[in-house]
Scaffold this active site. Structure first.
Site, PDB file in Angstrom:
ATOM      1  N   ASP A 170     -26.149-128.316 -31.280  1.00  0.00           N
ATOM      2  CA  ASP A 170     -25.505-126.922 -31.456  1.00  0.00           C
ATOM      3  C   ASP A 170     -23.879-127.508 -31.720  1.00  0.00           C
ATOM      4  OD1 ASP A 170     -25.170-123.947 -30.401  1.00  0.00           O
ATOM      5  OD2 ASP A 170     -23.412-125.026 -29.616  1.00  0.00           O
ATOM      6  N   HIS A 224     -33.692-122.025 -29.032  1.00  0.00           N
ATOM      7  CA  HIS A 224     -32.261-122.771 -29.264  1.00  0.00           C
ATOM      8  C   HIS A 224     -32.294-124.235 -28.472  1.00  0.00           C
ATOM      9  CE1 HIS A 224     -28.253-123.604 -31.005  1.00  0.00           C
ATOM     10  NE2 HIS A 224     -27.860-123.557 -29.583  1.00  0.00           N
TER      11      HIS A 224
END
Lengths: 328, 288
Positions: free
Chosen positions: A141, A308
């Site tokens: 991320d 994610h």
């Protein structure tokens, strides 16, 4: 894995127990039922940089790996992956400036202190303090963005680069549409002028953990540790500054590199979430690997289960793919 | 301050003695000695750095407390010294480290870098040469000897082993000789008076040309891997000129050069200045 061991994995100071352990952790290509206790062991250190203090968790011995977490996590997100890597590597899990337990330097009007460039430079200093001038970088991320910036700005420092579930900032904004804005909400919300996003985050610190870019299967203790960041006005401002930089200077830095044909020289691995936005948003560009190939000479990668936050939700497969890449 | 441990370990049948100090989780720093010395040359430096680094100072084969195998069974070449030190690092599981190279330590250390470039972090060269311009004219007769070795010249080199010759190596270029402890040179002399100690050293004199031949390979390694390098250099060294320190800049982008008003064995007079320079080179102290 025994409860006692799991506690050790999390953090010394604030967390007293842990409830949910992914099944997959128990199956890293062999029958041993857990990570050997010695490898669970980590040490925390605070490193003084020029104008700041950076917090790290250090595991294992061997060639150095730098692990950089993203939003809305801390270095704690590597609690399953790091002990597995510690068999063969010195694993440095860092809280970049503003995040977790690291310091929060003041920002400036142009947000430069929270550009990925400034954050990456600081991590280079941190690694130098630890005695490492060459290392591999793994980022998830926001941490993935710091990591690719580090590889572009300091090519001689980076042996290998692994970036998890992101494409470069300028490509993210470059292809932004309604679908992007609806999905990647932190980009558009957190980059708004202060104090709007700060007020929203501080008003409901737990809310970020209730959507696909926050949620996880962790228990209340890990959640409490993560949420702590979003109760602190200085940290919340720093994180918003980081997103503001990503909407301004970070894009310029990316564009300058493309203009100058500056490319990522080290071998690169990109993993992305099966069924996540990267799996379908960029088909016309050849998918995330097609986009990364604009930036790097030697890119490999694949999608992976776990959403994610696959390093937390699917650590065994994440680690397996990482080790394969790092040792090839 | 950490205690120093004096250990040894077998490498390819040769017992390698080494000094170890510091926390093994601190940045690893390999200290490579020169001629005619051994790990003892770091005796002042180690206590100054042991809070900040994990320090390992081996004695090379034929030097100090390490075994001195007979030249009939062990070829005294720099390639072989590097091979044994490489095996030594394997044996103590040191695979990611910075190095301090001095004199002979430089061609040994840079050979390690050629073999495992990814293992080398930071380099500190204290009068550790890798450039032609670092060699002054006094090397010319040795150069002819490397080109066509003669027994006669080999015999003449024995004069370098006398206690007076060694002491003068320690004193040359030092403004105030009262700072130079007798300990280092006397120990060096002691090791050189052991039976059979001269032949290995004469073999290494003869092989030194192999180091100069490798300079282009060392430079290629510098350009490819660009390790940060601190050159801290006794500027009055009669063997290795200050130009050799400056020359690192040609192939490396992250170089810091500091000259000290002293001779070849700069640690004898400037261990504190060198320790400070090394700490600064790695950045400020770690808070725990």
């Amino acid at each position: 894995m025994e409860r006692r061991t799991v506690i050790g994995v999390i953090t010394a100071a604030t967390v007293s127990a842990f409830s949910s352990t992914p099944e997959s952790l128990f199956a890293l290509g062999q029958k041993t039922s857990a990570v050997p206790e010695a490898l669970d062991h980590f040490e925390t250190t605070e490193i003084k940089t020029k104008d700041n203090t950076i917090f790290i968790r250090r595991y294992g011995q061997g060639p150095p790996l730098l692990l950089v977490h993203g939003f809305p996590r801390t270095s704690l997100m590597w609690r399953y992956v790091a002990p597995l890597l510690a068999r063969n590597y010195t694993v440095i899990c860092v809280d970049p400036r503003g995040y977790g337990r690291s310091g929060v330097p003041a920002s400036t009007e142009d947000h430069y202190p929270y550009t990925k460039r400034a954050m990456a430079n600081e991590l280079v200093d941190v690694m130098a303090h630890l005695g490492f001038s060459r290392f591999s970088v793994i980022g998830h991320d926001r941490g993935g963005r710091v990591s690719y910036r580090l590889a572009l700005d300091h090519p001689e420092k980076v042996d290998r680069l692994a970036v998890f579930d992101v494409i470069p900032i300028s490509d993210g904004w470059g292809h932004a549409d309604a679908k992007f804005a609806m999905t990647y909400w932190p980009w558009v919300l957190l980059s708004q002028k202060a104090p709007l996003p700060e007020s929203y985050l501080l008003g409901a610190p737990g809310a970020v953990f209730g959507n696909p870019f926050g949620q996880g299967s962790f228990g209340p203790e890990v959640r409490a540790e993560y949420t702590e960041t979003y109760r602190d006005p200085a940290r919340v401002h720093a994180i918003c500054e980081e997103y503001r930089a990503a909407a301004t200077l970070d894009i310029e830095h990316d564009k300058k590199d493309l203009q100058d044909s500056r490319r990522i020289k080290s071998p690169m691995l990109h993993l992305w979430a099966i069924g996540g936005p990267l799996d379908s948003f960029y088909e016309q560009q050849g998918g995330p690997l097609g986009i990364w190939r604009k930036w790097a000479d030697n890119v490999q990668g694949q999608s992976i289960k776990g959403g994610h936050f696959f390093p937390e939700e699917n650590p065994a497969e994440t680690t397996e793919l990482l080790i394969k890449f790092l040792s090839a | 301050m950490y205690a120093v441990n004096y250990r040894s370990i077998l490498v390819d049948g040769i017992r390698i003695a080494y000094r170890e100090a510091g926390d093994s989780k601190a940045p690893s720093l390999l200290l490579l000695h020169g001629f005619p010395s051994a790990g003892h040359m770091f005796r002042d430096l180690i206590p100054l750095l042991s809070e900040r680094f994990y320090l390992i100072a081996p004695d090379m084969p034929g030097f100090g407390q390490s075994d001195m195998p007979s030249p009939t069974t062990f070829k005294y070449s720099f390639e072989n010294l590097a091979r044994i030190i490489d095996g030594f690092l394997d044996a103590i599981h040191m695979r990611s480290y910075s190095m301090y190279v001095f004199d002979y330590g430089a061609p040994v250390g840079f050979r390690l870098a050629l073999k495992h470039p990814e293992s080398i972090q930071f380099i500190i060269s204290q009068n550790g040469n890798a450039y032609e311009e670092g060699l002054n004219d006094s090397w010319s007769s040795l150069r002819s000897y490397w080109a066509s070795p003669t027994d006669e010249y080999r015999e003449s080199l024995r004069s370098a082993f006398s206690a007076e010759a060694i002491r003068s190596q320690y004193l040359q270029g030092v403004p105030d000789e009262t700072f130079v402890s007798p300990d280092g040179s006397c120990l060096d002399s002691y090791y050189l008076t052991r039976p059979g100690a001269h032949e290995p050293q004469l073999d290494l004199f003869e092989d030194y040309g192999s180091n100069v031949a490798l300079y282009p390979a060392f430079h290629e390694y510098f350009r490819t891997y660009n390790p940060p390098l601190l050159a801290v250099w006794g500027e009055n060294d009669p063997h290795y000129l200050p130009a050799g320190a400056e020359a690192f800049r040609r192939d490396l982008s992250d170089v810091e050069v500091r000259f000290l008003d002293t001779g070849h064995f700069a640690l004898e007079t400037h261990s504190k200045e060198i320790a400070d320079a090394i700490r600064e080179f790695f950045g400020a102290e770690i808070k725990v």
